[in-house]
Design a protein around this motif. Structure first.
Motif, PDB file in Angstrom:
ATOM      1  N   SER A   1       0.704  -1.955   0.366  1.00 34.50           N
ATOM      2  CA  SER A   1       0.313  -0.069  -0.172  1.00 34.50           C
ATOM      3  C   SER A   1       0.923   1.367  -0.084  1.00 34.50           C
ATOM      4  O   SER A   1       0.673   2.543  -0.783  1.00 34.50           O
TER       5      SER A   1
ATOM      6  N   THR B   1     -10.327   1.504   2.681  1.00 32.93           N
ATOM      7  CA  THR B   1      -9.464   0.624   3.892  1.00 32.93           C
ATOM      8  C   THR B   1     -11.057  -0.244   4.545  1.00 32.93           C
ATOM      9  O   THR B   1     -11.661   0.215   4.929  1.00 32.93           O
TER      10      THR B   1
ATOM     11  N   GLU C   1     -11.665  -3.493   6.381  1.00 31.49           N
ATOM     12  CA  GLU C   1     -11.607  -4.447   8.084  1.00 31.49           C
ATOM     13  C   GLU C   1     -12.834  -4.638   8.795  1.00 31.49           C
ATOM     14  O   GLU C   1     -13.198  -4.061   9.421  1.00 31.49           O
TER      15      GLU C   1
ATOM     16  N   LEU D   1      -4.001  -1.907   9.185  1.00 28.22           N
ATOM     17  CA  LEU D   1      -3.533  -1.376   8.445  1.00 28.22           C
ATOM     18  C   LEU D   1      -3.094  -0.064   8.692  1.00 28.22           C
ATOM     19  O   LEU D   1      -3.912   0.463   9.401  1.00 28.22           O
TER      20      LEU D   1
ATOM     21  N   ARG E   1     -11.150   4.966   6.314  1.00 31.21           N
ATOM     22  CA  ARG E   1     -11.384   4.131   6.800  1.00 31.21           C
ATOM     23  C   ARG E   1     -12.376   3.130   7.152  1.00 31.21           C
ATOM     24  O   ARG E   1     -12.981   3.973   8.361  1.00 31.21           O
TER      25      ARG E   1
ATOM     26  N   ILE F   1      -9.208  -1.866  -0.085  1.00 28.78           N
ATOM     27  CA  ILE F   1      -8.143  -1.913   0.187  1.00 28.78           C
ATOM     28  C   ILE F   1      -9.612  -2.848   1.184  1.00 28.78           C
ATOM     29  O   ILE F   1      -9.507  -2.394   2.221  1.00 28.78           O
TER      30      ILE F   1
ATOM     31  N   GLY G   1      -8.688  -6.204   4.246  1.00 34.43           N
ATOM     32  CA  GLY G   1      -7.906  -6.275   4.479  1.00 34.43           C
ATOM     33  C   GLY G   1      -7.871  -8.004   4.297  1.00 34.43           C
ATOM     34  O   GLY G   1      -6.391  -8.489   4.697  1.00 34.43           O
TER      35      GLY G   1
ATOM     36  N   SER H   1      -6.253  -6.883  -1.826  1.00 38.05           N
ATOM     37  CA  SER H   1      -6.981  -7.873  -1.032  1.00 38.05           C
ATOM     38  C   SER H   1      -6.158  -9.129  -0.007  1.00 38.05           C
ATOM     39  O   SER H   1      -5.103  -9.148  -0.899  1.00 38.05           O
TER      40      SER H   1
END
Length: 235
Positions: A38, A49, A51, A56, A66, A98, A100, A123
């Motif tokens: 990243s 992102t 997750e 991250l 996020r 992205i 996680g 990913s």
């Protein structure tokens, strides 16, 4: 974990917007490796992102959103799943998404996001080999949607460009064992076509029992359109 030549190769792919999926077993370093990749994303892009737990550590990106999943409360309300977050992220105009780690039915949403213009997304997933990871992706899609396996394989083949497989070796070191390119879906056989670009070769052990080996280049990248469009050159 990998030699400089392979690191430069992956850096160019990230910058050019290739969709990269990282596979490996427990403790193989998938999240750490995802963090490293990243860092190669251009800093002026909008990144989202997604997750289960915030792990991250993306640095230096001004337009970063996020999103974190949330468990239901004691009454069973208020749950926010990875699948919910992926769907919501598509309305936030991201350049890259992205995720996680994919573990279940959210895999279909992740694949659909890769197939709707979000190039350069990253990913990870739990698999013992690249072939095993492809089979697991199929299984995870079927957890949330009953569609023909051929349709799933087409989604995988068109959505993911590169797979990187990691492993924790017997000497406890973490290595990149294989980097492969997904070439597409073969209609006559119904299989996803791949070929290996880099492969780790164990050459022996030193006096302390540490493995001696090298990630060797074994093939050439076939699909170079994204490199050309981005004006990125391989060294």
């Amino acid at each position: 974990m990998l030699r400089q030549e392979a690191a430069d190769f992956l850096k160019a792919l990230v910058q050019a917007g290739y969709n990269i999926f990282i596979s490996g077993g427990t403790g193989s370093g998938k999240t750490t490796f995802l963090n490293a990749l990243s860092n190669f994303i251009p800093k002026d892009e909008r990144i989202i992102t997604i997750e289960d737990n915030a792990e991250l550590q993306i640095q230096g990106v001004r337009n970063l959103v996020r999103l974190e999943a949330r468990r239901p409360n004691a009454e069973g309300d208020g749950e926010v799943t990875i699948r919910d977050l992926i769907r919501s992220s598509l309305r936030m105009r991201p350049d890259r998404i992205i995720v996680g780690e994919v573990r279940g039915e959210e895999t279909i949403d992740m694949l659909q996001s890769l197939n709707t213009g979000h190039d350069g997304s990253l990913s990870t997933g739990h698999g013992n080999s690249p072939k095993d990871m492809l089979s697991r992706l199929e299984t995870m899609v079927l957890m949330g949607l009953e569609i023909p396996v051929s349709a799933i394989r087409r989604q995988i083949a068109s959505g993911i460009d590169i797979m990187v497989h990691l492993s924790r070796m017997r000497d406890k070191s973490r290595k990149v064992l294989e980097i492969l390119e997904i070439d597409g879906y073969d209609i006559p056989t119904g299989e996803i076509m791949t070929h290996t670009l880099y492969e780790y070769e164990v050459q022996g052990e030193d006096q302390k029992g540490r493995l001696i080996g090298e990630l060797k280049k074994t093939g050439e990248l076939n699909h170079r359109q994204k490199l050309e469009r981005a004006g990125v050159k391989l060294r």
